[in-house]
Each structure stands twice: as structure tokens, then as C-alpha cells.
Design a protein around this motif. Structure first.
Motif, short mmCIF file in Angstrom:
data_model
loop_
_atom_site.label_atom_id
_atom_site.label_comp_id
_atom_site.label_asym_id
_atom_site.label_seq_id
_atom_site.Cartn_x
_atom_site.Cartn_y
_atom_site.Cartn_z
N PRO A 135 0.82 -1.23 0.00
CA PRO A 135 0.00 0.00 0.00
C PRO A 135 0.85 1.28 0.00
N ARG A 136 1.95 1.25 0.73
CA ARG A 136 2.82 2.44 0.77
C ARG A 136 3.48 2.65 -0.59
N GLY A 137 3.94 1.57 -1.23
CA GLY A 137 4.54 1.69 -2.56
C GLY A 137 3.54 2.21 -3.58
N SER A 138 2.31 1.73 -3.48
CA SER A 138 1.25 2.20 -4.37
C SER A 138 0.99 3.69 -4.16
N ALA A 139 0.98 4.11 -2.89
CA ALA A 139 0.77 5.52 -2.58
C ALA A 139 1.88 6.39 -3.18
N VAL A 140 3.11 5.89 -3.13
CA VAL A 140 4.22 6.64 -3.72
C VAL A 140 4.09 6.68 -5.24
N PHE A 141 3.81 5.51 -5.85
CA PHE A 141 3.71 5.42 -7.31
C PHE A 141 2.60 6.32 -7.85
N PHE A 142 1.43 6.25 -7.24
CA PHE A 142 0.28 7.00 -7.73
C PHE A 142 0.13 8.37 -7.08
N GLY A 143 1.00 8.68 -6.12
CA GLY A 143 0.91 9.95 -5.41
C GLY A 143 2.18 10.76 -5.47
N ALA A 144 2.83 10.89 -4.32
CA ALA A 144 3.98 11.77 -4.14
C ALA A 144 5.13 11.51 -5.10
N GLY A 145 5.34 10.26 -5.49
CA GLY A 145 6.45 9.95 -6.39
C GLY A 145 6.20 10.42 -7.82
N GLY A 146 4.96 10.59 -8.18
CA GLY A 146 4.61 11.08 -9.51
C GLY A 146 4.85 10.10 -10.65
N CYS A 147 5.11 8.84 -10.32
CA CYS A 147 5.42 7.83 -11.35
C CYS A 147 4.27 7.65 -12.34
N SER A 148 3.05 7.68 -11.81
CA SER A 148 1.88 7.44 -12.66
C SER A 148 1.61 8.61 -13.62
N GLY A 149 2.38 9.68 -13.50
CA GLY A 149 2.26 10.78 -14.46
C GLY A 149 2.79 10.38 -15.83
N CYS A 150 3.64 9.35 -15.87
CA CYS A 150 4.20 8.85 -17.13
C CYS A 150 3.87 7.37 -17.36
N HIS A 151 3.85 6.59 -16.28
CA HIS A 151 3.70 5.14 -16.38
C HIS A 151 2.32 4.69 -15.91
N SER A 152 1.95 3.50 -16.35
CA SER A 152 0.72 2.89 -15.86
C SER A 152 1.00 1.49 -15.36
N ILE A 153 0.12 1.04 -14.49
CA ILE A 153 0.13 -0.33 -13.99
C ILE A 153 -1.31 -0.82 -14.06
N ARG A 154 -1.51 -1.90 -14.79
CA ARG A 154 -2.85 -2.51 -14.95
C ARG A 154 -3.89 -1.48 -15.37
N GLY A 155 -3.53 -0.65 -16.33
CA GLY A 155 -4.47 0.31 -16.89
C GLY A 155 -4.66 1.58 -16.10
N ARG A 156 -3.98 1.71 -14.99
CA ARG A 156 -4.12 2.90 -14.15
C ARG A 156 -2.85 3.74 -14.26
N GLY A 157 -2.98 4.98 -14.67
CA GLY A 157 -1.85 5.87 -14.84
C GLY A 157 -1.79 6.38 -16.28
N ALA A 158 -0.71 7.04 -16.63
CA ALA A 158 -0.55 7.64 -17.96
C ALA A 158 0.14 6.67 -18.91
N SER A 159 0.14 7.05 -20.19
CA SER A 159 0.73 6.18 -21.21
C SER A 159 1.97 6.80 -21.88
N LEU A 160 2.55 7.81 -21.27
CA LEU A 160 3.75 8.42 -21.84
C LEU A 160 4.94 7.48 -21.78
N GLY A 161 5.13 6.84 -20.66
CA GLY A 161 6.23 5.90 -20.47
C GLY A 161 5.73 4.48 -20.60
#
Length: 162
Positions: free
Chosen positions: A124-150
């Protein structure tokens, strides 16, 4: 070094682990974080000068590549470390069997898919970082959730090493 790898493959493919009468630890031990971490320390001290501290290769072959290591069963990999490989620059390492098994665990971990590793963490903490403060989902997606730039990272654990 170019002749070392084919000689190693030839030796291991055609000769049994002669003279090696050892008890093989179970697969759970060989993939445990405890064995891998202990093996990493031993590897760095005993093998790092030739194979690189992370097995990336130097004077000796790249062990992180996986192609060479996946051809060996655990007993043969153990025998190669303990007894060396005749006709190559690989010397034997006469250390306690338990320590050699830890090195085997580490070497196996170098090329095994991340999904097979048992790592400590907080999903849950890793997910919070990926989809939140880390900003990873601004470029990447996991299982259809997030952006498609990366690249989509849904299967990263199945194809990438730790």
C-alpha cells in the motif's frame, strides 16, 4: 575472457559435478532474502574482483546476464564455485558449504525475474508513492491505471530483475 565462457559451458555440460557430495538446500532457502543478502557479501569479497561486485562481469564472465547461469543446476553451480572450472581462470573456493550455497543463492538472484524474489516491502505504501507523491503514474501505468507516456509497468516484475 572470450574463451573462458565457452570452456565453462563445455565443462559443465559434459561433466557431472564429480566429487561433490553435498546436501542441496531447498528452493525456499535459495530464494530467501537472508541467503541472497549473505551471498551478496560473500560474492563481493570472493568473486567481485573477477565478476564485478554485482556479477556484471569484468575479467570473468557476466553472471547477471543469466544465459550462462540458467544452464547450470544448483549442484553444478555449487561445484563450479567450490572446485573451480578446469581449463579456465576460475579457481576453487574452499569455504564452508553453507557459504557457497549463499553465493549460489545470490548468483541465481542476479538473473531471476523480480516476481520470484521475496522482498520486504509495504505494497500500500509503494502504491501511494507510485500513484501519489512519487509522480510515477504521471508517465507510467500499472494494470491500466496511470498515464501512457512511459512504458506500462504491469509486467515489469516478470521480465526485469530486482
Amino acid at each position: 575472457m572470450r574463451t573462458t565462457v565457452p570452456l565453462l559451458i563445455l565443462f559443465v555440460a559434459h561433466f557431472p559435478a564429480a566429487g561433490v557430495d553435498v546436501v542441496v538446500p531447498d528452493a525456499d532457502y535459495l530464494t530467501s532474502a537472508e541467503a541472497v543478502v549473505a551471498g551478496q557479501k560473500l560474492f563481493a569479497a570472493a568473486c567481485g574482483a573477477c565478476h564485478g561486485r554485482s556479477g556484471e562481469g569484468a575479467r570473468g564472465p557476466n553472471l547477471a546476464d543469466g544465459g550462462l547461469i540458467r544452464r547450470l543446476n544448483n549442484t553444478r553451480l555449487f561445484a563450479s564455485i567450490k572446485n573451480g572450472v578446469p581449463g579456465t581462470d576460475m579457481p576453487g573456493f574452499p569455504m564452508a558449504d553453507a557459504k557457497i550455497w549463499q553465493i549460489v543463492a545470490f548468483v541465481r538472484s542476479l538473473s531471476s525475474p523480480a516476481i520470484e524474489a521475496r522482498l520486504e516491502g509495504d505494497v500500500p505504501r509503494g502504491s501511494a508513492v507510485f500513484f501519489g507523491a512519487g509522480g510515477c503514474s504521471g508517465c507510467h501505468s500499472i494494470r491500466g491505471r496511470g498515464a501512457s507516456l512511459g512504458p506500462d509497468l504491469s509486467n515489469a516484475g516478470a521480465v526485469m530483475t530486482v
